[in-house]
Design an enzyme around this catalytic site. Structure first.
Site, PDB file in Angstrom:
ATOM      1  N   GLU A   1      -0.713   9.236  10.815  1.00  0.00           N
ATOM      2  CA  GLU A   1      -0.700  10.119   9.660  1.00  0.00           C
ATOM      3  C   GLU A   1      -2.144  10.446   9.328  1.00  0.00           C
ATOM      4  O   GLU A   1      -3.055   9.689   9.702  1.00  0.00           O
ATOM      5  CB  GLU A   1      -0.051   9.415   8.467  1.00  0.00           C
ATOM      6  CG  GLU A   1      -0.979   8.452   7.688  1.00  0.00           C
ATOM      7  CD  GLU A   1      -1.437   7.229   8.487  1.00  0.00           C
ATOM      8  OE1 GLU A   1      -0.755   6.881   9.475  1.00  0.00           O
ATOM      9  OE2 GLU A   1      -2.471   6.636   8.135  1.00  0.00           O
TER      10      GLU A   1
ATOM     11  N   SER B   1     -19.329   6.120   4.024  1.00  0.00           N
ATOM     12  CA  SER B   1     -18.191   6.026   4.974  1.00  0.00           C
ATOM     13  C   SER B   1     -18.064   7.217   5.910  1.00  0.00           C
ATOM     14  O   SER B   1     -17.499   7.090   6.989  1.00  0.00           O
ATOM     15  CB  SER B   1     -16.887   5.833   4.197  1.00  0.00           C
ATOM     16  OG  SER B   1     -16.718   6.840   3.227  1.00  0.00           O
TER      17      SER B   1
ATOM     18  N   LYS C   1     -13.552   5.611  10.458  1.00  0.00           N
ATOM     19  CA  LYS C   1     -12.170   5.524  10.953  1.00  0.00           C
ATOM     20  C   LYS C   1     -12.062   5.150  12.441  1.00  0.00           C
ATOM     21  O   LYS C   1     -11.105   4.513  12.854  1.00  0.00           O
ATOM     22  CB  LYS C   1     -11.452   6.858  10.721  1.00  0.00           C
ATOM     23  CG  LYS C   1     -11.278   7.197   9.247  1.00  0.00           C
ATOM     24  CD  LYS C   1      -9.887   6.973   8.810  1.00  0.00           C
ATOM     25  CE  LYS C   1      -9.636   7.090   7.325  1.00  0.00           C
ATOM     26  NZ  LYS C   1     -10.448   7.988   6.531  1.00  0.00           N
TER      27      LYS C   1
HETATM   28  C1  PLP Z   1     -10.379   8.106   5.100  1.00  0.00           C
HETATM   29  C2  PLP Z   1     -11.678   8.026   4.485  1.00  0.00           C
HETATM   30  C3  PLP Z   1     -11.904   7.192   3.369  1.00  0.00           C
HETATM   31  C4  PLP Z   1     -10.817   6.437   2.664  1.00  0.00           C
HETATM   32  O1  PLP Z   1     -10.157   5.477   3.413  1.00  0.00           O
HETATM   33  P1  PLP Z   1     -10.425   3.920   3.253  1.00  0.00           P
HETATM   34  O2  PLP Z   1      -9.323   3.314   4.045  1.00  0.00           O
HETATM   35  O3  PLP Z   1     -10.334   3.594   1.803  1.00  0.00           O
HETATM   36  O4  PLP Z   1     -11.759   3.652   3.810  1.00  0.00           O
HETATM   37  C5  PLP Z   1     -13.195   7.098   2.878  1.00  0.00           C
HETATM   38  N1  PLP Z   1     -14.217   7.796   3.415  1.00  0.00           N
HETATM   39  C6  PLP Z   1     -14.025   8.621   4.475  1.00  0.00           C
HETATM   40  C7  PLP Z   1     -15.193   9.366   5.007  1.00  0.00           C
HETATM   41  C8  PLP Z   1     -12.766   8.758   5.046  1.00  0.00           C
HETATM   42  O5  PLP Z   1     -12.601   9.572   6.079  1.00  0.00           O
END
Ligand code: PLP
Length: 398
Positions: free
Chosen positions: A108, A375, A86
Site C-alpha cells: 500500500e 526522513s 522507506k
Molecule cells: C512515509 C514517510 C513518513 C512516515 O512514515 P513513518 O513510518 O512514520 O516513518 C515520514 N517521512 C517520509 C519522508 C515518508 O516517506
C-alpha cells in the site's frame, strides 16, 4: 498456537482466518532470519552498495545560528536511493519474500514513497510488484505514480471511503488473503499484525545505530534530543530504538496537527487518546463518538493515517517519548526555512520534525546537541505545493 507479540497492551495479531497462514508463516521465517548471519550480510551489502548507507549526520550551522543556541544535526535519510528511509524496509522484506519463494509483492502507499521503494526493491531483486493507492493520493502524488509505473510495477487506484491510505491497506489485505501462495504483502510502516511492527522497526534500526556512532565521533556523546515525525512510526522507531535505554536522551515524536485539532482535521493520535483495532493491531486510533474510524487530514500524505505503530503506543504510556503535533501552517514555515537556510528541500513529513525546532527554540540551551531525522526529500511534494502554495515559488525580492 501462536502468541502474537505485544508492546505493553498494544500490537498483537487481530487477523481474519484467511490471513492466519501467511502471517504465521512470516512469524516462523522471521524467527529464523533474525539468527541468520548470511541474511544480514546480504542485507547490509545491499544497503551499502545500492541504497547509499551510511547516510551522513550533517551539522545545520545556519539553522542552528537562526534558532539562537543549540547545535542542530540532520540525519540525512533524504539522501538514500528513492529519497526516503522507506527503502531500508523494502529491501529487507523483498529478501524475505524471496526466502519464502514468493514471486509477487504487493504494497500500500500514501505519499507514494513506500510504493516507489517497493517497486524499486522488486525491480532490483526480480519480483513482480503491484501497489495499492487511494485515488485521492494517486492525484496528489503524481511524480511517484509515474516512477512506480516506469519501474514495471502496476498501480491499483482504490476508490472507497476517503480514497487514501487506510482504504489502500484494506485492499492490499484482501489481495493477500486470496494470493498468499505466491504473494508477499510488504507493509510500509512499523504497524500491522505481528511480526510486521518488529520486523519493520528492526530494518530501520540501522538509522539509530549510525546516528549513535556518528554523534560520538562528532561531539563525543549521545545527542541531548532526537526529533522525528510520526506517521505509522517507522523512521522514528528506527532512530529512537538504540537510545531508548539511554535515559539522558530526550526523544520527541511529531504527529500531523493538520488544519486544526478538531476531529477529522488532523492525524494526532496521541492528542485524541482513543484506542482500538485497525489492520491487525491494537493501538491508539482516531475514532468518532460511535467508534467509527475518523477521517484524517495532513498536508503530508505520508502522515495521513488514523492509527500509530504499537511500539509508540507503549512508549507514550511509559512517557519515554514525548509526542507532540505540528499544524500544516507551521510545517510549511519549517519546510521553507530549511530550504533557504541549509539548501535542503525536506519532505513535508520530515518538516513536521523541523517545525518542533522553531516552536521550541526559546527552550534550547546553547550546550545542547539536537538531532532531527530528515526522513526524506521534498521533490515528490513540489507539484502539489506549486498548486496550493504558489507564493513559496516566487522571487524573494519581488
Ligand atoms: C512515509 C514517510 C513518513 C512516515 O512514515 P513513518 O513510518 O512514520 O516513518 C515520514 N517521512 C517520509 C519522508 C515518508 O516517506
Amino acid at each position: 498456537m501462536y502468541t502474537f507479540k505485544r508492546y505493553g497492551d498494544y500490537g498483537g495479531g487481530y487477523i481474519p482466518e484467511s490471513l492466519y497462514t501467511p502471517v504465521t508463516e512470516l512469524i516462523d521465517l522471521w524467527k529464523e532470519v533474525k539468527k541468520s548471519k548470511a541474511f544480514w550480510e546480504e542485507y547490509i551489502k545491499i544497503l551499502t552498495t545500492y541504497v547509499g548507507r551510511p547516510t551522513p549526520l550533517t551539522e545545520a550551522k545556519r539553522l542552528s545560528h537562526f534558532l539562537g543556541g543549540a547545535r542542530v544535526f540532520l540525519k540525512r535519510e533524504d539522501l538514500l536511493h528513492t529519497g526516503a528511509h522507506k527503502i531500508n524496509n523494502t529491501i529487507g522484506q523483498c529478501l524475505l519474500a524471496k526466502l519464502l519463494k514468493k514471486t509477487r509483492v504487493i504494497a500500500e502507499t500514501g505519499a507514494g514513497q513506500h510504493g516507489l521503494a517497493t517497486a524499486t526493491a522488486c525491480a532490483y531483486l526480480g519480483l513482480d510488484c503491484e501497489i495499492y493507492m487511494g485515488a485521492q493520493d494517486v492525484k496528489r502524488q503524481e511524480p511517484n505514480v509515474k516512477k512506480i509505473k516506469l519501474l514495471g510495477a502496476k498501480v491499483r487506484s482504490v476508490n472507497a471511503g476517503s480514497s487514501t491510505l487506510k482504504e489502500a491497506v484494506n485492499e492490499a489485505m484482501r489481495d493477500w488473503s486470496k494470493n498468499y501462495d505466491h504473494t508477499h504483502y510488504c507493509i510500509g510502516s512499523a504497524l500491522g499484525p505481528d511480526p510486521y511492527p518488529e520486523m519493520v522497526a528492526h530494518f530501520h534500526t540501522v538509522i539509530g545505530e549510525e546516528t549513535k556512532e556518528q554523534a560520538n565521533e562528532i561531539f563525543g556523546k549521545n545527542p541531548d534530543k532526537i526529533i522525528a515525525c510520526i506517521g505509522g512510526g517507522s523512521n522514528a522507531i528506527g532512530i529512537f530504538r538504540p537510545f531508548i535505554e539511554d535515559e539522558e536522551v530526550e526523544l520527541i515524536g511529531v504527529e500531523a496537527g493538520g488544519k486544526s485539532l478538531k476531529s477529522g482535521e488532523h492525524a494526532a493520535r496521541f492528542y485524541a487518546k482513543k484506542k482500538g483495532v485497525l489492520h491487525g493491531f491494537y493501538s491508539y486510533l482516531l475514532q468518532d463518538d460511535n467508534g467509527q474510524i475518523a477521517n484524517t487530514h495532513s498536508i503530508s500524505a505520508g502522515l495521513d493515517y488514523p492509527a500509530v505503530g504499537p511500539e509508540h503506543a507503549d512508549l507514550f504510556d511509559k512517557k519515554r517519548v514525548k509526542y507532540v503535533s505540528a499544524s500544516d501552517e507551521k510545517v510549511l514555515y519549517a519546510f521553507s526555512m530549511l530550504t533557504k537556510l541549509e539548501g535542503i528541500i525536506p519532505a513535508l513529513e520530515s518538516a513536521h520534525a523541523l517545525a518542533y525546532l522553531f516552536e521550541e527554540r526559546q527552550n534550547f540551551k546553547p550546550s545542547e546537541n539536537i538531532v532531527v531525522n530528515l526522513s526524506g526529500r521534498g521533490d515528490k511534494d513540489l507539484p502539489e505545493l506549486f498548486m496550493t502554495n504558489k507564493e513559496l515559488f516566487e522571487d524573494v525580492d519581488e
